[in-house]
Motif scaffolding. Structure first.
Motif, PDB file in Angstrom:
ATOM      1  N   LEU A  15      96.600  16.502 -51.090  1.00 58.02           N
ATOM      2  CA  LEU A  15      97.437  15.907 -52.134  1.00 58.02           C
ATOM      3  C   LEU A  15      98.929  16.148 -51.918  1.00 58.02           C
ATOM      4  O   LEU A  15      99.759  15.551 -52.613  1.00 58.02           O
ATOM      5  N   ALA A  16      99.278  16.987 -50.962  1.00 56.57           N
ATOM      6  CA  ALA A  16     100.689  17.293 -50.708  1.00 56.57           C
ATOM      7  C   ALA A  16     101.441  16.103 -50.111  1.00 56.57           C
ATOM      8  O   ALA A  16     102.653  16.023 -50.221  1.00 56.57           O
ATOM      9  N   ASP A  17     100.723  15.184 -49.514  1.00 58.00           N
ATOM     10  CA  ASP A  17     101.357  14.046 -48.853  1.00 58.00           C
ATOM     11  C   ASP A  17     101.487  12.866 -49.821  1.00 58.00           C
ATOM     12  O   ASP A  17     100.503  12.478 -50.467  1.00 58.00           O
ATOM     13  N   PRO A  18     102.671  12.263 -49.924  1.00 59.21           N
ATOM     14  CA  PRO A  18     102.853  11.148 -50.863  1.00 59.21           C
ATOM     15  C   PRO A  18     101.991   9.922 -50.543  1.00 59.21           C
ATOM     16  O   PRO A  18     101.560   9.215 -51.458  1.00 59.21           O
ATOM     17  N   THR A  19     101.735   9.670 -49.278  1.00 56.92           N
ATOM     18  CA  THR A  19     100.871   8.531 -48.918  1.00 56.92           C
ATOM     19  C   THR A  19      99.474   8.748 -49.455  1.00 56.92           C
ATOM     20  O   THR A  19      98.873   7.845 -50.056  1.00 56.92           O
ATOM     21  N   VAL A  34      89.700  -0.413 -46.386  1.00 56.76           N
ATOM     22  CA  VAL A  34      90.779   0.196 -45.612  1.00 56.76           C
ATOM     23  C   VAL A  34      91.988  -0.735 -45.580  1.00 56.76           C
ATOM     24  O   VAL A  34      93.123  -0.297 -45.811  1.00 56.76           O
ATOM     25  N   SER A  35      91.772  -2.012 -45.329  1.00 58.07           N
ATOM     26  CA  SER A  35      92.904  -2.942 -45.243  1.00 58.07           C
ATOM     27  C   SER A  35      93.616  -3.078 -46.588  1.00 58.07           C
ATOM     28  O   SER A  35      94.842  -3.185 -46.632  1.00 58.07           O
ATOM     29  N   GLN A  36      92.881  -3.071 -47.687  1.00 53.39           N
ATOM     30  CA  GLN A  36      93.507  -3.137 -49.008  1.00 53.39           C
ATOM     31  C   GLN A  36      94.348  -1.887 -49.266  1.00 53.39           C
ATOM     32  O   GLN A  36      95.444  -1.974 -49.817  1.00 53.39           O
ATOM     33  N   LEU A  37      93.827  -0.740 -48.875  1.00 46.44           N
ATOM     34  CA  LEU A  37      94.559   0.507 -49.084  1.00 46.44           C
ATOM     35  C   LEU A  37      95.789   0.606 -48.191  1.00 46.44           C
ATOM     36  O   LEU A  37      96.829   1.119 -48.597  1.00 46.44           O
ATOM     37  N   ALA A  38      95.662   0.104 -46.967  1.00 42.66           N
ATOM     38  CA  ALA A  38      96.748   0.230 -45.993  1.00 42.66           C
ATOM     39  C   ALA A  38      97.874  -0.777 -46.215  1.00 42.66           C
ATOM     40  O   ALA A  38      99.009  -0.531 -45.784  1.00 42.66           O
ATOM     41  N   SER A  39      97.599  -1.884 -46.881  1.00 41.64           N
ATOM     42  CA  SER A  39      98.575  -2.974 -46.965  1.00 41.64           C
ATOM     43  C   SER A  39      99.952  -2.581 -47.515  1.00 41.64           C
ATOM     44  O   SER A  39     100.957  -3.076 -47.022  1.00 41.64           O
ATOM     45  N   LEU A  45      97.767   1.217 -38.369  1.00 36.63           N
ATOM     46  CA  LEU A  45      96.458   1.430 -38.987  1.00 36.63           C
ATOM     47  C   LEU A  45      95.816   2.749 -38.553  1.00 36.63           C
ATOM     48  O   LEU A  45      95.278   3.462 -39.410  1.00 36.63           O
ATOM     49  N   PRO A  46      95.850   3.129 -37.258  1.00 36.19           N
ATOM     50  CA  PRO A  46      95.253   4.423 -36.881  1.00 36.19           C
ATOM     51  C   PRO A  46      95.900   5.611 -37.617  1.00 36.19           C
ATOM     52  O   PRO A  46      95.210   6.559 -37.997  1.00 36.19           O
ATOM     53  N   SER A  47      97.196   5.546 -37.826  1.00 37.64           N
ATOM     54  CA  SER A  47      97.876   6.613 -38.572  1.00 37.64           C
ATOM     55  C   SER A  47      97.404   6.635 -40.018  1.00 37.64           C
ATOM     56  O   SER A  47      97.172   7.702 -40.600  1.00 37.64           O
ATOM     57  N   PHE A  48      97.261   5.464 -40.605  1.00 35.86           N
ATOM     58  CA  PHE A  48      96.798   5.397 -41.992  1.00 35.86           C
ATOM     59  C   PHE A  48      95.361   5.901 -42.113  1.00 35.86           C
ATOM     60  O   PHE A  48      95.030   6.617 -43.058  1.00 35.86           O
ATOM     61  N   VAL A  49      94.531   5.547 -41.155  1.00 32.75           N
ATOM     62  CA  VAL A  49      93.134   5.985 -41.178  1.00 32.75           C
ATOM     63  C   VAL A  49      93.044   7.511 -41.096  1.00 32.75           C
ATOM     64  O   VAL A  49      92.135   8.121 -41.670  1.00 32.75           O
ATOM     65  N   GLN A  50      93.996   8.140 -40.421  1.00 27.80           N
ATOM     66  CA  GLN A  50      94.030   9.611 -40.395  1.00 27.80           C
ATOM     67  C   GLN A  50      94.227  10.166 -41.809  1.00 27.80           C
ATOM     68  O   GLN A  50      93.608  11.170 -42.180  1.00 27.80           O
ATOM     69  N   HIS A  51      95.074   9.522 -42.589  1.00 30.18           N
ATOM     70  CA  HIS A  51      95.264   9.945 -43.984  1.00 30.18           C
ATOM     71  C   HIS A  51      93.947   9.848 -44.758  1.00 30.18           C
ATOM     72  O   HIS A  51      93.599  10.745 -45.522  1.00 30.18           O
ATOM     73  N   LEU A  52      93.235   8.755 -44.541  1.00 26.61           N
ATOM     74  CA  LEU A  52      91.949   8.590 -45.215  1.00 26.61           C
ATOM     75  C   LEU A  52      90.965   9.674 -44.782  1.00 26.61           C
ATOM     76  O   LEU A  52      90.183  10.180 -45.594  1.00 26.61           O
ATOM     77  N   GLY A  53      91.022  10.044 -43.508  1.00 27.96           N
ATOM     78  CA  GLY A  53      90.154  11.109 -43.002  1.00 27.96           C
ATOM     79  C   GLY A  53      90.438  12.442 -43.677  1.00 27.96           C
ATOM     80  O   GLY A  53      89.509  13.194 -44.012  1.00 27.96           O
ATOM     81  N   VAL A  54      91.714  12.740 -43.896  1.00 29.97           N
ATOM     82  CA  VAL A  54      92.083  13.984 -44.584  1.00 29.97           C
ATOM     83  C   VAL A  54      91.553  13.961 -46.020  1.00 29.97           C
ATOM     84  O   VAL A  54      91.002  14.960 -46.507  1.00 29.97           O
ATOM     85  N   LEU A  55      91.695  12.839 -46.692  1.00 29.20           N
ATOM     86  CA  LEU A  55      91.194  12.718 -48.059  1.00 29.20           C
ATOM     87  C   LEU A  55      89.676  12.864 -48.116  1.00 29.20           C
ATOM     88  O   LEU A  55      89.136  13.511 -49.014  1.00 29.20           O
TER      89      LEU A  55
END
Length: 120
Positions: A15-19, A34-39, A45-55
């Protein structure tokens, strides 16, 4: 460190990351792909998917893949656990602050200048 504290550490780190907080806010409205969240984000996209992995690793979200589409959902139980922990911490600190206030009110008369001692 106890397992529960490690889990909270992972959650608060996520939760520390604003994204990631923005993703949680979006998922509070309902499931999303994923595409709706990343838009709304300007990142690869690979960087964004890393955020999803952390969550997902923290237990705040889970995903389900149907065909080629991965959909993410909030994990309300994890959020309720964190909310409960925060509530208990809040209660502890409110109690401590009330005790401090009582003590300060108790010692206040002894800290106020005595008019008799200041008159010439």
């Amino acid at each position: 460190m106890p397992k529960q504290l490690l889990e909270y550490s992972q959650i608060f780190q996520a939760l520390a990351d604003p994204t990631r907080r923005a993703v949680i806010e979006r998922l509070s409205l309902g499931a999303a792909t994923v595409s709706q969240l990343a838009s709304p984000f300007h990142m690869a996209l690979p960087s964004f998917v890393q955020h999803l992995g952390v969550l997902e690793k923290s237990g705040l979200v889970h995903s389900k893949k149907t065909g080629r589409v991965r959909t993410y959902h909030l994990e309300p139980e994890t959020i309720q656990q964190v909310e409960h922990w925060l509530s208990s911490q809040r209660h502890i600190w409110e109690t401590r602050l009330d005790q401090l206030d009582s003590y300060l009110m108790y010692i206040k008369p002894s800290l106020e200048p005595n008019k008799e001692n200041h008159e010439l």
